[in-house]
Structure formats: C-alpha cells, structure tokens
Design an enzyme around this catalytic site. Structure first.
Site, PDB file in Angstrom:
ATOM      1  N   ARG A 106      -0.090   4.609   3.000  1.00 57.02           N
ATOM      2  CA  ARG A 106       0.014   4.329   4.437  1.00 57.02           C
ATOM      3  C   ARG A 106       0.273   5.528   5.338  1.00 57.02           C
ATOM      4  O   ARG A 106       0.218   5.397   6.553  1.00 57.02           O
ATOM      5  CB  ARG A 106       1.101   3.275   4.664  1.00 57.02           C
ATOM      6  CG  ARG A 106       0.684   1.901   4.239  1.00 57.02           C
ATOM      7  CD  ARG A 106       1.783   0.896   4.524  1.00 57.02           C
ATOM      8  NE  ARG A 106       2.695   0.711   3.406  1.00 57.02           N
ATOM      9  CZ  ARG A 106       3.871   0.111   3.507  1.00 57.02           C
ATOM     10  NH1 ARG A 106       4.305  -0.318   4.668  1.00 57.02           N
ATOM     11  NH2 ARG A 106       4.629  -0.056   2.426  1.00 57.02           N
TER      12      ARG A 106
ATOM     13  N   CYS B 156       0.820  -1.215   0.000  1.00 64.51           N
ATOM     14  CA  CYS B 156       0.000   0.000   0.000  1.00 64.51           C
ATOM     15  C   CYS B 156       0.851   1.262   0.000  1.00 64.51           C
ATOM     16  O   CYS B 156       1.705   1.456   0.870  1.00 64.51           O
ATOM     17  CB  CYS B 156      -0.925  -0.007   1.222  1.00 64.51           C
ATOM     18  SG  CYS B 156      -1.906   1.499   1.377  1.00 64.51           S
TER      19      CYS B 156
ATOM     20  N   TRP C 154      -9.258   5.521  -0.093  1.00 62.91           N
ATOM     21  CA  TRP C 154      -9.808   6.079  -1.330  1.00 62.91           C
ATOM     22  C   TRP C 154      -8.949   5.591  -2.480  1.00 62.91           C
ATOM     23  O   TRP C 154      -7.871   5.031  -2.279  1.00 62.91           O
ATOM     24  CB  TRP C 154      -9.844   7.620  -1.280  1.00 62.91           C
ATOM     25  CG  TRP C 154      -8.556   8.214  -0.814  1.00 62.91           C
ATOM     26  CD1 TRP C 154      -7.411   8.389  -1.530  1.00 62.91           C
ATOM     27  CD2 TRP C 154      -8.266   8.691   0.517  1.00 62.91           C
ATOM     28  NE1 TRP C 154      -6.433   8.943  -0.742  1.00 62.91           N
ATOM     29  CE2 TRP C 154      -6.921   9.139   0.507  1.00 62.91           C
ATOM     30  CE3 TRP C 154      -9.003   8.779   1.699  1.00 62.91           C
ATOM     31  CZ2 TRP C 154      -6.306   9.667   1.654  1.00 62.91           C
ATOM     32  CZ3 TRP C 154      -8.386   9.306   2.823  1.00 62.91           C
ATOM     33  CH2 TRP C 154      -7.064   9.746   2.795  1.00 62.91           C
TER      34      TRP C 154
HETATM   35  N1  ARG Z   1      -7.036  -2.034  -6.797  1.00 61.35           N
HETATM   36  C1  ARG Z   1      -8.344  -2.257  -6.257  1.00 61.35           C
HETATM   37  C2  ARG Z   1      -9.381  -1.712  -7.242  1.00 61.35           C
HETATM   38  O1  ARG Z   1      -9.020  -1.149  -8.215  1.00 61.35           O
HETATM   39  C3  ARG Z   1      -8.523  -1.582  -4.899  1.00 61.35           C
HETATM   40  C4  ARG Z   1      -7.462  -1.885  -3.874  1.00 61.35           C
HETATM   41  C5  ARG Z   1      -7.460  -0.939  -2.715  1.00 61.35           C
HETATM   42  N2  ARG Z   1      -7.178   0.414  -3.150  1.00 61.35           N
HETATM   43  C6  ARG Z   1      -7.180   1.492  -2.372  1.00 61.35           C
HETATM   44  N3  ARG Z   1      -6.949   2.633  -2.936  1.00 61.35           N
HETATM   45  N4  ARG Z   1      -7.413   1.423  -1.086  1.00 61.35           N
HETATM   46  O2  ARG Z   1     -10.559  -1.800  -7.057  1.00 61.35           O
END
Ligand code: ARG
Length: 354
Positions: A70, A67, A233
């Site tokens: 963070r 991520c 987000w």
């Molecule tokens: N990559 C995933 C999607 O496109 C979401 C993963 C979490 N992403 C985030 N920005 N918290 O749906």
C-alpha cells in the site's frame, strides 16, 4: 435507516475526508454534500466527479487491509470507464488496461472503473490460466476449473496445456455473457528458471506478469462499482509459495524437491520448506531477468513499514489483516509478524463480490 439516508451518510463521510485530503475549502465541501443530497432525494443515487472517483479509488487501495503493497497507493492510475456501454467499448478498455499496466514489464498500478450497475466481469483475474478435470487428474490451475467449464459451455476451447490463458468473460446489462480471447502479444509471461538448479528449468513452468483482480467491488461513498479491475505487481511468494506450491493449486513441491535433489522421505529434512524457498527464489530471479516488476517479501515488508510511518505522519490510522499481511515464507523475519493490526474495514474499500 432507509436506503437513501444510508447512502447520504456514506456519501457525506466520503466527501468530507476526500475533500479534506484534496485541500478543498469548507464551502466547497458543504455545497457538494448539499448537491449530492438533492441528487439522492430526486434520483435515489449520485454520480462521483472524476476527481472523487480518482481519489476514492486510491483511498480504497490505501484501506485494503490485506495488502502489503500500500505504500504506493497515491500512484494508482485511475481510468474512468463509466461511459462504456457496448461490448466493443468494454473489451477495448479491458485490453487497454492489460497493455497499459504491463508496460513491457515495468508494471504500472492501474484500476479501470466501469458503470456501477451495468457490467459484470466473470474472471477472477483478467489474466489467469484454465483448469481442466481429466481422467488423468487436473491439468492447469485447479482454482480456475469452474470458470473454465463456463467458458467451454460458451463455446471456448483451450489447448489443454497447463498454462492456457482463459478468455475475458463479461456481461452487459441483461445480455448473455460474451467471451473474447486476449491477443497473445498482450499477455506477458515469464518462464521460470533457477540461477543454480538447472533442473528446475526443466519443469517447464511459467507465470503471467500482471495480477489484475477483477471480481471485487470497489465501494466509494456508498456507491458500489461491480466492475473495477485493478492491479499492482506480484510479490514473489504469491507465485512461488501459493500458486505453484499449494496442494490445491499447481502442487509442485515434490517435483521441485526432486529437481534440487532433496530426500522427500522424511519430513525432518525440511524438503518442503527448502523447495518453497528455491521455487520463490526462481520466481524472483526469472522476473528480474525478464525485466518484469516483482518484489520480494523482505523489501515489501520494509515498504509497508515506510507506509505505516507516512500514514502516522498524516494522522491516519493504518488498519490491517495480520494473517494476510505476513508473508507465507519466513514470516518471523518481517516486522509485520511482530505487531498486531486493527482489522476494521474503512471506506472506501474493495469488497468481495457475493
Ligand atoms: N495472490 C494473487 C495471485 O497470486 C494476486 C493478488 C494480488 N496481488 C498483487 N500483488 N497485487 O495471483
């Protein structure tokens, strides 16, 4: 080592770090570990206090090697749903999560933690589009074909558009799984338009506001929470480069290239690259226009840089998974691209469910 000793070891390690970060006294730490030891010996497990759950979930985000977002780990809102027992209670908590996290577009990072053994969520994300295999090819999101089939077997029927929101599917204990359609007014969606290329608007694309991952296990101090949906987000590239563009997803590069008038006959016109850029620019533009939180990859990279500095200032090592941290668009323009990261998995963390 037997199971109880292993759990006690994981629990002690967690309590030590957690209590140190929460500035508890050595005495508090010692007596908490003693009481956990007794609980594990007598019952085989132990129960986190609300405070431990709250901080443990935040640590799990902080330790999420893939991520890039963070920096904001400490702002995570943790909803303790361990008391939920009935279908109605679980449904209410999931819908509340969606509404609270969406917050009319000003997205709030949230996690809802359910009882560790009892509840299974079948959705990959709480909000996601269905995928149908038809004789004319795939309609909707190819990544959701399997769950869509399962929903249909259970009696759900979608409208058959490219963007049908799947129902929530979950199971309590040994009861059969149930599904519930999410009320439309809770699902914020954003029509995709481009500030300059109006032909992109005609592709009739949209995406949902909040990605709420619901198929990962939250591990804190040796306890595995099977149902713990969480969200942040979006970063623009997740939608513009992956979801809408991947050949195995919506596969829209050719149509995008045509919409902006590029010659797709020759690779060397870089039509794919240019289509990726414009699609991602359209996503960022559209979310901003609708007042929905989203971050571009350059800003996210700068925020991650700040995260690395604040972690260093707190004497913590940042672990990371380089191939996930780098954005899929212009990676070499970000600072993470030019560094390497130790991909050791720290605990607490989020694990892939089997
Ligand atoms: N990559 C995933 C999607 O496109 C979401 C993963 C979490 N992403 C985030 N920005 N918290 O749906």
């Amino acid at each position: 080592m037997d199971r109880k000793n292993k759990l006690l070891e994981a629990a002690s390690a967690f309590i030590k770090t957690c209590y140190q970060e929460l500035e508890k006294t050595p005495h508090e730490t010692k007596s908490r570990i003693e009481s956990i030891k007794m609980d594990i010996q007598s019952s085989g497990s132990y129960v986190h206090t609300k405070e431990e759950l709250d901080h443990g979930a935040k640590m799990a985000w902080r330790n999420s090697n893939r991520c890039i977002g963070r920096l904001f780990w400490a702002s995570l809102q943790v909803f303790d749903r361990r008391e939920d027992r009935t279908e109605e209670e679980v449904l209410k908590s999931l819908l509340f999560h969606i509404e609270y996290a969406t917050n009319n577009g000003r997205i709030r990072p949230v996690i809802s933690v359910f009882n560790e053994t009892n509840i299974i969520i079948y959705n990959h994300q709480l909000i996601r589009y269905a995928g149908y295999e038809t004789s004319n090819g795939i309609i909707g999101d190819p990544a959701a074909i399997e769950l869509t089939k399962k929903c249909e077997e259970m009696g759900w029927k979608g409208e058959g558009t490219n963007f049908d929101v799947l129902p929530l599917v979950f199971q309590i204990g040994n009861a059969p799984p149930v599904w519930h359609q999410i009320p439309n007014e809770l699902v914020k969606e954003i029509p995709i338009s481009h500030p300059d290329y109006k032909a992109i608007n005609k592709l009739n694309l949209k995406w949902y506001a909040v990605p709420i991952i619901s198929d990962m296990i939250l591990e804190i101090g040796g306890i595995h929470y099977q149902a713990a949906p969480f969200n942040g987000w979006y970063m623009g590239t997740e939608i513009g480069v992956s979801n809408l563009a991947d050949e195995k997803r919506y596969n829209l590069l050719k149509k995008t290239a045509a919409a902006i008038g590029l010659n797709t006959q020759r690779n060397s016109t870089l039509w794919k690259d240019r289509a990726l850029v414009e699609l991602t620019a359209a996503v960022l533009h559209s979310y901003r226009k609708e007042g929905v939180s989203i971050v571009d990859h350059h800003t996210a990279d700068a925020q991650f840089h700040t995260f690395e500095k604040t972690e260093a200032a707190n004497n913590r090592k940042v672990t990371g998974d380089w191939k996930w941290l780098i954005p899929p668009l212009s990676p070499s323009t970000t600072h993470v691209f030019h560094k390497s990261y130790d991909n050791t998995r720290l605990s607490p963390n989020f694990l892939k469910s089997p």
